[in-house]
Design a protein around this motif. Structure first.
Motif, PDB file in Angstrom:
ATOM      1  N   TYR A 730      14.058  -7.658  -4.714  1.00  0.00           N
ATOM      2  CA  TYR A 730      12.758  -7.825  -4.084  1.00  0.00           C
ATOM      3  C   TYR A 730      12.963  -7.660  -2.368  1.00  0.00           C
ATOM      4  O   TYR A 730      14.097  -7.886  -2.038  1.00  0.00           O
ATOM      5  CB  TYR A 730      12.004  -8.984  -4.339  1.00  0.00           C
ATOM      6  N   TYR A 731      11.707  -7.534  -1.516  1.00  0.00           N
ATOM      7  CA  TYR A 731      11.953  -7.386  -0.306  1.00  0.00           C
ATOM      8  C   TYR A 731      11.304  -8.591   0.283  1.00  0.00           C
ATOM      9  O   TYR A 731      10.068  -9.192  -0.159  1.00  0.00           O
ATOM     10  CB  TYR A 731      10.920  -6.178   0.412  1.00  0.00           C
ATOM     11  N   HIS A 732      11.737  -9.133   1.546  1.00  0.00           N
ATOM     12  CA  HIS A 732      11.068 -10.269   1.917  1.00  0.00           C
ATOM     13  C   HIS A 732      11.700 -10.385   3.377  1.00  0.00           C
ATOM     14  O   HIS A 732      12.992 -10.641   3.567  1.00  0.00           O
ATOM     15  CB  HIS A 732      11.368 -11.646   1.350  1.00  0.00           C
ATOM     16  N   ASP A 733      10.875 -10.541   4.489  1.00  0.00           N
ATOM     17  CA  ASP A 733      11.196 -10.948   5.785  1.00  0.00           C
ATOM     18  C   ASP A 733      12.231  -9.851   6.239  1.00  0.00           C
ATOM     19  O   ASP A 733      13.271 -10.221   6.704  1.00  0.00           O
ATOM     20  CB  ASP A 733      11.660 -12.292   5.808  1.00  0.00           C
ATOM     21  N   ARG A 734      12.204  -8.413   6.324  1.00  0.00           N
ATOM     22  CA  ARG A 734      13.009  -7.797   6.709  1.00  0.00           C
ATOM     23  C   ARG A 734      14.431  -7.668   5.972  1.00  0.00           C
ATOM     24  O   ARG A 734      15.335  -7.178   6.364  1.00  0.00           O
ATOM     25  CB  ARG A 734      13.116  -7.747   8.220  1.00  0.00           C
ATOM     26  N   GLN A 735      14.370  -7.990   4.787  1.00  0.00           N
ATOM     27  CA  GLN A 735      15.701  -8.289   3.905  1.00  0.00           C
ATOM     28  C   GLN A 735      15.403  -7.804   2.695  1.00  0.00           C
ATOM     29  O   GLN A 735      14.553  -8.204   2.027  1.00  0.00           O
ATOM     30  CB  GLN A 735      16.256  -9.548   4.085  1.00  0.00           C
ATOM     31  N   LEU A 772      22.937 -11.023  -3.409  1.00  0.00           N
ATOM     32  CA  LEU A 772      22.967 -10.119  -2.126  1.00  0.00           C
ATOM     33  C   LEU A 772      21.986 -10.241  -1.055  1.00  0.00           C
ATOM     34  O   LEU A 772      20.628 -10.110  -1.587  1.00  0.00           O
ATOM     35  CB  LEU A 772      23.422  -8.816  -2.418  1.00  0.00           C
ATOM     36  N   THR A 773      22.338 -10.372  -0.068  1.00  0.00           N
ATOM     37  CA  THR A 773      21.004 -10.448   1.269  1.00  0.00           C
ATOM     38  C   THR A 773      21.313  -9.180   2.150  1.00  0.00           C
ATOM     39  O   THR A 773      22.376  -9.059   2.723  1.00  0.00           O
ATOM     40  CB  THR A 773      20.752 -11.846   1.778  1.00  0.00           C
ATOM     41  N   PHE A 804      11.074  -0.273  -6.812  1.00  0.00           N
ATOM     42  CA  PHE A 804      10.019  -0.783  -5.960  1.00  0.00           C
ATOM     43  C   PHE A 804       9.502  -0.577  -4.443  1.00  0.00           C
ATOM     44  O   PHE A 804      10.524   0.141  -4.002  1.00  0.00           O
ATOM     45  CB  PHE A 804      10.160  -2.452  -5.925  1.00  0.00           C
ATOM     46  N   SER A 805       8.504  -0.594  -4.260  1.00  0.00           N
ATOM     47  CA  SER A 805       8.092  -0.281  -2.829  1.00  0.00           C
ATOM     48  C   SER A 805       7.843  -1.346  -1.752  1.00  0.00           C
ATOM     49  O   SER A 805       7.551  -2.365  -2.270  1.00  0.00           O
ATOM     50  CB  SER A 805       6.713   0.799  -2.723  1.00  0.00           C
ATOM     51  N   PHE A 806       8.251  -1.144  -0.655  1.00  0.00           N
ATOM     52  CA  PHE A 806       7.818  -2.546   0.469  1.00  0.00           C
ATOM     53  C   PHE A 806       7.423  -1.615   1.724  1.00  0.00           C
ATOM     54  O   PHE A 806       7.617  -0.229   2.039  1.00  0.00           O
ATOM     55  CB  PHE A 806       8.883  -3.259   0.376  1.00  0.00           C
ATOM     56  N   ILE A 807       6.814  -2.447   2.610  1.00  0.00           N
ATOM     57  CA  ILE A 807       6.427  -2.283   3.904  1.00  0.00           C
ATOM     58  C   ILE A 807       7.166  -2.831   5.067  1.00  0.00           C
ATOM     59  O   ILE A 807       7.105  -4.377   4.884  1.00  0.00           O
ATOM     60  CB  ILE A 807       4.954  -2.418   3.991  1.00  0.00           C
ATOM     61  N   LEU A 808       7.677  -2.462   5.937  1.00  0.00           N
ATOM     62  CA  LEU A 808       8.160  -2.891   7.189  1.00  0.00           C
ATOM     63  C   LEU A 808       7.268  -2.967   8.265  1.00  0.00           C
ATOM     64  O   LEU A 808       6.819  -1.957   8.664  1.00  0.00           O
ATOM     65  CB  LEU A 808       9.300  -2.115   7.563  1.00  0.00           C
ATOM     66  N   PRO A 809       6.909  -4.157   8.750  1.00  0.00           N
ATOM     67  CA  PRO A 809       5.835  -4.317   9.607  1.00  0.00           C
ATOM     68  C   PRO A 809       6.394  -3.721  10.996  1.00  0.00           C
ATOM     69  O   PRO A 809       7.633  -3.578  11.260  1.00  0.00           O
ATOM     70  CB  PRO A 809       5.610  -5.835   9.712  1.00  0.00           C
TER      71      PRO A 809
END
Length: 809
Positions: A730-735, A772-773, A804-809
C-alpha cells in the motif's frame, strides 16, 4: 602433502592432568606425557639448610657447571612461519629440538641438608627461547624421589614421583614460558647417592621460537579447535571458499559417514565410516596411514603405530547447523579408542575399528551413522567429491572439475617413496572448494557416492584449487602373501570373499528417518523447509525460569525422542561458569499459556563435555569443552527413548536449568516473521507464572531442537495454502509499504507506471525482514504500482501479484 593438522592448546592449569598438544610428539614419535601435578616445594627445617655435597672429592668436581647455556638459534635454523600453505607438512610448528652436549648428571650440583638428605639442582638456559620443554628418558623415579621443574615466570611442574613412571621410561613435559628452567630432584630421605647418579636423563630439549599459547581458551587438550585463530591468523578466511556440507543436502548420506579424527591428542584429520559386503554395521573407519603414524615418524614401527591409533577420538556430526555462516558444532557426539585393523605404508592406507562403543556395541542412533559404500573399479565415474574437516573446522564440501581420474605417481618431499608410483587418484582442479591441513584421510567419492580413496596430500587452496592426491582403495585392496591380511583391505571390507568390485552403502537407520524437529535448522531430510540463520541473542532476565518455542504439527506424528540441541552465544561469563546442565520438555500448548503436563522431559548429565584421550593408563575421560566468544551448539541424549504419538496441534519445546532457578544463558535465536509463518514463536516463563509471548522478540524462536526418529520426514508449521500465501502492499505518506511472508518469498519486483503508461521505476528489493518501506521521489501525480514477489527455492506456493493506484501530492 600430508594434511594432518598438529595444533596447539592453551597451557594446562597447574592442577590439571593431561598431555599438552605439541608438535614434539610428531618429532619424537609416541612419547607419553604422564600426569604432571604441581605441588609446592616443602619448607625445610633448620636441618634442611642445603650445602654442597661431595666437597672432599677431586678438584675437578668444582668445575662441573651448575648452569647449561645454549646459544641463540640462527635464523637459518628456523622453519618458515607460513607452514599452513603450500605442498608440505601442514602442521603448526613452534619449537625445534636441540641436541644437548651433556647428560643431566654432567652438570648441576649435588646438595645435602643437615639430616643427610640429598638434592640435585641444575639450571638450563636456551638463549632467546620463548618457551622451553624437555623430554626425559630412562625416567624411573624410586619411591620417595621427587622432581620439580620451574620456569622463568615461576610456573612449576612437579612434584613428579614414581607414579609418573611409564613402561617405556619416557616423560614429555609441557612447555614453560621463557628461556629458563630450574630442575631440582629430591632423593628419597635417608638415601646416599653417588656423584652422577640420577634416575632420569634429558633426552631432548625443545626450543620454542614462537609462542605455543593462542588466545585465552583457545582449545582444551584433545578438543577440536574449530576456527584456528592464532597469532593473527584466521583459518576461517583461508577456507572461506569451501562451503558447509549442509549447502548440499543431496549428499546427506555421505555427509553422515564422515568423521573427524583426533589422534594422540594433537593431530586433526578426517576419516569415513565404511561398509563391508556383509552390511552389518561393523564400526570401521577408513583414513590415511600418515594420520596414525605421526606423519611417518613411526614408519616401520608397527607396535608404536598401533599404540598411536589406539588414542583416536572420533567426532561425529562436527558440522555447523546452517548452510551459511558458522556455529561451532557439538562435540558431545564422540567415541574414543580404536584398533588398527589394516595398515600399509606402501599405499598410505589405514583402516580402524572403533572400540569405545556403548553397551549396545553399536554407534548410537543419535549420531546418525551411515556406512559409505566403496568401489575398486578401474574407471570411477564423475562427479567426484570430497567431504572433510579443513583446518580442523566444521565439515565442508568440495567437488572436482575433473570428469575422469587416472592413477598417478605421488611424491612428497623426503617421502618420495617408489612404492607410491601409480597409486593415487589425482584431482587436478576443484570446481567447488579445495582441501587444507586437517583434510588428511578424508574420502573421495565417485558419482554413485562410493568411496574410491582417501586424501594423502596436495597443494590446493582457495586461490589455487589444484593438485590433490588420494590414495586409491583399489591399490590397497589385495594382500601381500608375505605380509598377511594387515596390509590389505579386501579381507576386511569383503570378508565373505564375494570378489565384487563395488559395495553399496549401508544405512542402519533406514527406512526410518532421524531429523531435528525445527524450522530453524535446514534439515537435509526436509529441504523444502529451508531454514533460517540466527540473528539475535536473547539474554533472559534473572527472573526467567524457562525459555520455550511454540510450534505447530500439521498432522499427527509418531516419534521417538533421541536427544536435544541448544545453541548459545558464548561470552566471558559463560566461559567462567561453564555450561550448566539443562532440562528439556515437550508439552501440549494451550493458547492461554497455562502450564500443561509434559509429554516427555529429560535432563543432561554431560553438556559441554567431550571425550578425550588421557595418556595415563590409556583411559578416556570427559573434559569440558572450550567456551569462547563464538556461537556454540551442544547436544545431550535422552536417557530413555519412548515412542510418542503426537496429535496434530500446537506444542511448546522448553529449556531450563536442570537444577531449576533462573535461566540466564545467552541463547541464540531468530528474530523476525518467517518463523511465525510456520508456527514457531518464542515464549518465556517466570517462576509461578504462565507462559507469555516473549515481549522483546517479535515472532522469533529460540534455537532449541529435538532430535527425533520418525517413519517419514516430519514438517512443522501449518500447511501453507494459496490463501495463506499473502503479500500486502500500500501507499502512505510518499512511501510504498510491502509486507510478505519471508518463509515463502525472498524478494519483490516493484514497477511503477504513470497514467500515460510510462514506466518510471523498476527495481528488485530483497527481504531482510518481513516489511519493506520504500521512499518515493517522483513528481506529483497519479501512478499505478505492481508488486510481484519471487519465491524462495523451497517454497511450493504460487507467486502472487499485487497492483494498485496511488496519488502523490
Amino acid at each position: 602433502m600430508k594434511r594432518s593438522l598438529s595444533y596447539l592448546h592453551k597451557g594446562l592449569a597447574p592442577s590439571q592432568i593431561g598431555l599438552l598438544t605439541l608438535l614434539v610428539l610428531t618429532l619424537l614419535g609416541g612419547l607419553r606425557s604422564e600426569a604432571q601435578i604441581t605441588q609446592p616445594l616443602p619448607a625445610r627445617s633448620s636441618e634442611g639448610v642445603l650445602r654442597k655435597a661431595f666437597v672432599g672429592e677431586a678438584r675437578t668436581a668444582a668445575l662441573v657447571p651448575t648452569v647449561l647455556r645454549l646459544p641463540e638459534l640462527r635464523t637459518a635454523e628456523l622453519p618458515k612461519l607460513d607452514t599452513h600453505k603450500g605442498k608440505g607438512f601442514r602442521t603448526y610448528q613452534f619449537a625445534l629440538e636441540r641436541p644437548l652436549d651433556a647428560d643431566a648428571h654432567s652438570f648441576g650440583e649435588y646438595l645435602v641438608d643437615g639430616a643427610g638428605n640429598y638434592v640435585w639442582r641444575a639450571e638450563l638456559i636456551a638463549t632467546g627461547a620463548k618457551n622451553v620443554s624437555l623430554c626425559l628418558s630412562r625416567f624411573a623415579l624410586p619411591e620417595g624421589g621427587r622432581l620439580f621443574i620451574t620456569g622463568a615466570e615461576g610456573d612449576q611442574i612437579g612434584a613428579l614421583t614414581s607414579q609418573n613412571n611409564a613402561p617405556d621410561s619416557l616423560l614429555q613435559l609441557r612447555p614453560l614460558e621463557g628461556d629458563y628452567l630450574r630442575l631440582e630432584y629430591d632423593f628419597p630421605m635417608g638415601y646416599t647417592p653417588e656423584r652422577g647418579e640420577l634416575p632420569f636423563q634429558i633426552q631432548a630439549l625443545f626450543h620454542g621460537f614462537r609462542s605455543w599459547r593462542a588466545e585465552p581458551d583457545f582449545a582444551h587438550p584433545g578438543e577440536p579447535f574449530y576456527d584456528y585463530t592464532i597469532n593473527g591468523y584466521n583459518g576461517l578466511t583461508e577456507i572461506a571458499c569451501i562451503p558447509n556440507v549442509l549447502a548440499y543436502p543431496s549428499r546427506w548420506k555421505e555427509t553422515r559417514s564422515v568423521v573427524q579424527l583426533m589422534v594422540g591428542g594433537s593431530r586433526i584429520s578426517s576419516g569415513v565410516l565404511i561398509n563391508t559386503t556383509r552390511s552389518d554395521g561393523t564400526p570401521y573407519v577408513l583414513t590415511s596411514g600418515h594420520c596414525v603414524n605421526q606423519l611417518f615418524a613411526l614408519k616401520g614401527d608397527l607396535l608404536k603405530v598401533k599404540k598411536e591409533a589406539a588414542t583416536t577420538v572420533f567426532f561425529f556430526n562436527f558440522q555447523t547447523p546452517q548452510r551459511e555462516g558458522n556455529i561451532r558444532a557439538t562435540e558431545e557426539q564422540s567415541l574414543s579408542g580404536a584398533e588398527l585393523i589394516a595398515y600399509n605404508e606402501d599405499s598410505d592406507m589405514a583402516l580402524l575399528r572403533i572400540v569405545g562403543l556403548p553397551a549396545s556395541r553399536k554407534i548410537p542412533e543419535a549420531y546418525q551413522p551411515y556406512f559409505a559404500g566403496w568401489s575398486i573399479e578401474a574407471q570411477p565415474r564423475a562427479p567426484f567429491f570430497g567431504i572433510h574437516h579443513p583446518l580442523g573446522s566444521t565439515k565442508r564440501y568440495s567437488e572436482a572439475a575433473d570428469r575422469t581420474l587416472s592413477l598417478e605417481d605421488y611424491c612428497l618431499g623426503l617421502l618420495c617413496d617408489p612404492s607410491w608410483e601409480g597409486k593415487h587418484w589425482m584431482v587436478h582442479r576443484w570446481k567447488i572448494g579445495s582441501t587444507a591441513a586437517g583434510s588428511s584421510g578424508s574420502p573421495l567419492f565417485d558419482g554413485e557416492g562410493r568411496v574410491i580413496g582417501a586424501l594423502t596430500g596436495g597443494s590446493s587452496n582457495c586461490s589455487s584449487p589444484t593438485e590433490d592426491a588420494y590414495w586409491a582403495i583399489k591399490e590397497a585392496w589385495r594382500k601381500d602373501p608375505t605380509k598377511g591380511s594387515l596390509t590389505a583391505l579386501q579381507p576386511w571390507l569383503d570378508p565373505s570373499g564375494t570378489g565384487q568390485e563395488t559395495c553399496a552403502g549401508y544405512d542402519p537407520i533406514a527406512p526410518k528417518v532421524i531429523q531435528r524437529i525445527s524450522h530453524l535448522y535446514p534439515d537435509p531430510n526436509t529441504p523444502s523447509q529451508g531454514g533460517n540463520r540466527p540473528n539475535y541473542i536473547y539474554k533472559p532476565t534473572t527472573s526467567t525460569e524457562e525459555l520455550g518455542s511454540v510450534f505447530t504439527l500439521p498432522e499427527s506424528r509418531t516419534v521417538r525422542v533421541l536427544g536435544a540441541y541448544v545453541v548459545f552465544k558464548s561470552n566471558k561469563d559463560l566461559a567462567r561458569t561453564q555450561l550448566p546442565q539443562l532440562r528439556v520438555a515437550l508439552s501440549p500448548f494451550r493458547g492461554d499459556g497455562e502450564l500443561t503436563t509434559p509429554l516427555f522431559e529429560f535432563a543432561s548429565t554431560n553438556v559441554g563435555k567431550f571425550s578425550a584421550h588421557e595418556e595415563q593408563g590409556n583411559k578416556y575421560v570427559l573434559r569440558s569443552r572450550t567456551l569462547r566468544q563464538d556461537s556454540i551448539e551442544v547436544f545431550f541424549p535422552a536417557p530413555a527413548t519412548p515412542t510418542l504419538t503426537l496429535p496434530e496441534g500446537q506444542y511448546i519445546l522448553s529449556c531450563g536449568n536442570k537444577e531449576g532457578g533462573a535461566m540466564r544463558l545467552p541463547v541464540l535465536m531468530h528474530q523476525g516473521g518467517p518463523i511465525d509463518s510456520h508456527g514457531w514463536s518464542a515464549w518465556t516463563r517466570k517462576v509461578g507464572e504462565a507462559w507469555q509471548r516473549s515481549a522483546d522478540v517479535s515472532n522469533g524462536a529460540y534455537w532449541i531442537d529435538l532430535l527425533i526418529e520418525t517413519s517419514t520426514p516430519a514438517k512443522t508449521g501449518r500447511n501453507v495454502s494459496t490463501q495463506d500465501a499473502l503479500i500486502h502492499a500500500y501507499y502512505h505518506d510518499r512511501q510504498l509499504h510491502i509486507k510478505a511472508d519471508l518463509a515463502l518469498y525472498k524478494s519483490v519486483d516493484v514497477r511503477i507506471y504513470s497514467m500515460l503508461g510510462e514506466e518510471v521505476l523498476r527495481a528488485r528489493y530483497s527481504f531482510n525482514q518481513d516489511h519493506l518501506t520504500l521512499p518515493l521521489s517522483l513528481p506529483s501525480g497519479q501512478y499505478v504500482a505492481t508488486v510481484v514477489p519471487t519465491r524462495t527455492s523451497t517454497s511450493e506456493v504460487p507467486s502472487r501479484k499485487v497492483a494498485f493506484s496511488f496519488i502523490l501530492p
